[in-house]
Scaffold this motif. Structure first.
Motif, PDB file in Angstrom:
ATOM      1  N   ALA A  44      -4.395  -4.452  16.370  1.00 19.32           N
ATOM      2  CA  ALA A  44      -3.481  -4.520  15.604  1.00 19.32           C
ATOM      3  C   ALA A  44      -3.475  -5.194  14.988  1.00 19.32           C
ATOM      4  CB  ALA A  44      -1.790  -4.803  16.709  1.00 19.32           C
ATOM      5  N   LEU A  45      -3.354  -4.649  13.052  1.00 19.33           N
ATOM      6  CA  LEU A  45      -3.698  -5.944  12.058  1.00 19.33           C
ATOM      7  C   LEU A  45      -1.850  -6.455  12.350  1.00 19.33           C
ATOM      8  CD1 LEU A  45      -4.669  -3.690   9.146  1.00 19.33           C
ATOM      9  CD2 LEU A  45      -5.933  -4.900  10.273  1.00 19.33           C
ATOM     10  N   PRO A  46      -2.249  -8.024  11.533  1.00 15.07           N
ATOM     11  CA  PRO A  46      -1.125  -8.455  11.520  1.00 15.07           C
ATOM     12  C   PRO A  46      -0.252  -7.940  10.724  1.00 15.07           C
ATOM     13  CG  PRO A  46      -2.709 -10.121  10.700  1.00 15.07           C
ATOM     14  CD  PRO A  46      -3.958  -8.742  11.450  1.00 15.07           C
ATOM     15  N   ASP A  47       0.717  -8.761  10.752  1.00 18.25           N
ATOM     16  CA  ASP A  47       2.065  -8.187   9.163  1.00 18.25           C
ATOM     17  C   ASP A  47       1.511  -8.537   8.286  1.00 18.25           C
ATOM     18  OD1 ASP A  47       4.478  -8.738   8.195  1.00 18.25           O
ATOM     19  OD2 ASP A  47       4.796  -7.111   9.253  1.00 18.25           O
ATOM     20  N   PRO A  48       1.666  -8.001   7.207  1.00 16.42           N
ATOM     21  CA  PRO A  48       0.704  -8.407   5.908  1.00 16.42           C
ATOM     22  C   PRO A  48       2.109  -9.591   5.788  1.00 16.42           C
ATOM     23  CG  PRO A  48       1.501  -6.067   5.799  1.00 16.42           C
ATOM     24  CD  PRO A  48       1.616  -6.381   7.241  1.00 16.42           C
ATOM     25  N   SER A  49       3.282 -10.055   5.780  1.00 12.27           N
ATOM     26  CA  SER A  49       3.765 -11.070   5.813  1.00 12.27           C
ATOM     27  C   SER A  49       3.090 -12.591   6.223  1.00 12.27           C
ATOM     28  CB  SER A  49       5.460 -10.923   5.333  1.00 12.27           C
ATOM     29  OG  SER A  49       5.237 -10.512   7.106  1.00 12.27           O
ATOM     30  N   GLU A  50       2.510 -12.512   7.135  1.00 10.46           N
ATOM     31  CA  GLU A  50       2.348 -13.451   7.865  1.00 10.46           C
ATOM     32  C   GLU A  50       0.612 -13.725   7.053  1.00 10.46           C
ATOM     33  OE1 GLU A  50       2.174 -13.340  12.570  1.00 10.46           O
ATOM     34  OE2 GLU A  50       1.912 -11.424  12.241  1.00 10.46           O
ATOM     35  N   VAL A  51      -0.192 -12.643   6.851  1.00  2.48           N
ATOM     36  CA  VAL A  51      -1.264 -13.146   6.060  1.00  2.48           C
ATOM     37  C   VAL A  51      -1.305 -14.006   4.801  1.00  2.48           C
ATOM     38  CG1 VAL A  51      -2.641 -11.542   5.501  1.00  2.48           C
ATOM     39  CG2 VAL A  51      -2.078 -10.879   7.311  1.00  2.48           C
ATOM     40  N   ASP A  52       0.005 -12.756   4.170  1.00  2.00           N
ATOM     41  CA  ASP A  52       0.235 -13.929   2.586  1.00  2.00           C
ATOM     42  C   ASP A  52       0.314 -15.561   3.092  1.00  2.00           C
ATOM     43  OD1 ASP A  52      -0.250 -11.883   1.068  1.00  2.00           O
ATOM     44  OD2 ASP A  52       1.750 -10.661   1.228  1.00  2.00           O
ATOM     45  N   ALA A  53       1.289 -15.577   3.834  1.00  2.00           N
ATOM     46  CA  ALA A  53       2.129 -16.873   4.525  1.00  2.00           C
ATOM     47  C   ALA A  53       0.715 -17.970   4.497  1.00  2.00           C
ATOM     48  CB  ALA A  53       2.466 -16.970   5.745  1.00  2.00           C
ATOM     49  N   PRO A  59       0.235  -2.907   1.529  1.00  4.26           N
ATOM     50  CA  PRO A  59       2.489  -3.343   1.615  1.00  4.26           C
ATOM     51  C   PRO A  59       2.621  -1.699   1.995  1.00  4.26           C
ATOM     52  CG  PRO A  59       1.546  -3.471  -0.346  1.00  4.26           C
ATOM     53  CD  PRO A  59       0.528  -2.865  -0.116  1.00  4.26           C
ATOM     54  N   ALA A  60       4.649  -1.711   2.770  1.00  4.27           N
ATOM     55  CA  ALA A  60       4.821  -0.869   3.389  1.00  4.27           C
ATOM     56  C   ALA A  60       5.136   0.386   2.783  1.00  4.27           C
ATOM     57  CB  ALA A  60       5.980  -1.306   3.958  1.00  4.27           C
ATOM     58  N   ALA A  61       5.026   1.267   3.008  1.00  2.00           N
ATOM     59  CA  ALA A  61       5.482   2.667   2.244  1.00  2.00           C
ATOM     60  C   ALA A  61       5.963   2.602   1.524  1.00  2.00           C
ATOM     61  CB  ALA A  61       5.251   3.834   3.390  1.00  2.00           C
ATOM     62  N   ASP A  62       7.675   2.153   1.883  1.00  2.00           N
ATOM     63  CA  ASP A  62       8.938   2.055   1.276  1.00  2.00           C
ATOM     64  C   ASP A  62       8.533   0.518  -0.160  1.00  2.00           C
ATOM     65  OD1 ASP A  62       8.877  -0.605   2.681  1.00  2.00           O
ATOM     66  OD2 ASP A  62      10.777  -0.550   3.359  1.00  2.00           O
ATOM     67  N   ALA A  63       7.937   0.459   0.144  1.00  2.00           N
ATOM     68  CA  ALA A  63       6.864  -0.339  -1.534  1.00  2.00           C
ATOM     69  C   ALA A  63       7.312   0.134  -2.656  1.00  2.00           C
ATOM     70  CB  ALA A  63       6.015  -1.924  -1.311  1.00  2.00           C
ATOM     71  N   PRO A  64       7.455  -0.234  -3.913  1.00  3.98           N
ATOM     72  CA  PRO A  64       7.105   0.422  -5.222  1.00  3.98           C
ATOM     73  C   PRO A  64       5.674   1.294  -5.349  1.00  3.98           C
ATOM     74  CG  PRO A  64       7.918  -1.350  -5.425  1.00  3.98           C
ATOM     75  CD  PRO A  64       7.864  -1.317  -3.988  1.00  3.98           C
ATOM     76  N   LEU A  65       5.521   2.134  -6.052  1.00  6.31           N
ATOM     77  CA  LEU A  65       3.932   2.981  -6.196  1.00  6.31           C
ATOM     78  C   LEU A  65       3.428   2.398  -6.660  1.00  6.31           C
ATOM     79  CD1 LEU A  65       2.234   5.799  -6.031  1.00  6.31           C
ATOM     80  CD2 LEU A  65       3.386   6.532  -7.833  1.00  6.31           C
ATOM     81  N   VAL A  66       3.495   1.579  -8.123  1.00  5.60           N
ATOM     82  CA  VAL A  66       3.051   0.293  -8.428  1.00  5.60           C
ATOM     83  C   VAL A  66       2.236  -0.556  -7.418  1.00  5.60           C
ATOM     84  CG1 VAL A  66       4.663  -1.549  -9.416  1.00  5.60           C
ATOM     85  CG2 VAL A  66       2.387  -0.940 -10.758  1.00  5.60           C
ATOM     86  N   GLU A  67       2.916  -1.229  -6.741  1.00  3.09           N
ATOM     87  CA  GLU A  67       3.138  -2.171  -5.572  1.00  3.09           C
ATOM     88  C   GLU A  67       1.358  -2.198  -4.940  1.00  3.09           C
ATOM     89  OE1 GLU A  67       4.706  -4.639  -1.744  1.00  3.09           O
ATOM     90  OE2 GLU A  67       6.318  -4.516  -3.791  1.00  3.09           O
TER      91      GLU A  67
END
Length: 184
Positions: free
Chosen positions: A7-16, A90-98
């Motif tokens: 399981a991949l870590p959460d993107p926010s953990e990776v960003d931090a 990013p999560a599926a609910d993030a803006p399309l541009v992101e």
């Protein structure tokens, strides 16, 4: 409940962790670089950021840190025969541009990592050569500011293509090479 090794870590953990280590790469691009490195035959070593980012001064991620879990999960997913490989986006609910920007960043990272590990002339099938060329085109793409349902569907198709292309390239460069070695 224990977290799966694949399981991949959460993107926010990776960003931090990226901010903490002062790396100059967004999470999606860094994951693409790692996956390119692994798909091209690079070793799944803990010091992978120094290798993928070509900077020997970068610290080795601590054991079980988000970047270390990213490495172990990505390596496990690429080796798994169930094709359960995921991109860190990013999560599926993030803006399309992101989301589209992150996917194109992922492709840029992948190309760099793949080139470092596979070298100038890897043994690729015709399908893989074509897929690598398509990934290069995606790496040069720009995210759109807005979109509609058609754009959402197109992004989902592109994401699936990138996933399959990565598995195909890993198959040619790692699994086929391993198979050739076992025959000798």
């Amino acid at each position: 409940m224990p977290v799966s090794k694949s399981a991949l870590p959460d993107p926010s953990e990776v960003d931090a962790e990226i901010r903490r280590l002062a790396l100059a790469s967004p999470a999606s691009e860094l994951h693409g670089g790692l996956c390119g490195w692994l798909a091209g035959g690079g070793a799944p070593v803990r010091e992978w950021p120094a290798r993928v980012l070509v900077d020997d001064t970068l610290p080795t991620p601590a054991e079980d840190s988000p970047l270390d879990r990213l490495r172990t999960a990505s390596a496990a997913q690429l080796e798994d025969r169930s094709f359960d490989f995921a991109l860190l986006l990013p999560a599926a609910d993030a803006p399309l541009v992101e989301r589209s920007g992150a996917l194109f960043d992922w492709c840029r990272g992948f190309l760099g990592g793949f080139g470092l590990a596979a070298g100038a002339n890897p043994k690729l099938s015709e399908e893989s050569s074509e897929a690598l060329g398509d990934l290069a085109k995606l790496a040069g793409a720009q995210a759109q500011d807005d979109g509609d349902e058609e754009d959402e569907a197109a992004l989902a198709e592109i994401e699936e293509f990138v996933r399959v292309a990565t598995l195909l390239l890993h198959g040619d460069c790692v699994l086929a090479a391993r198979h050739r070695q076992s025959l000798n």
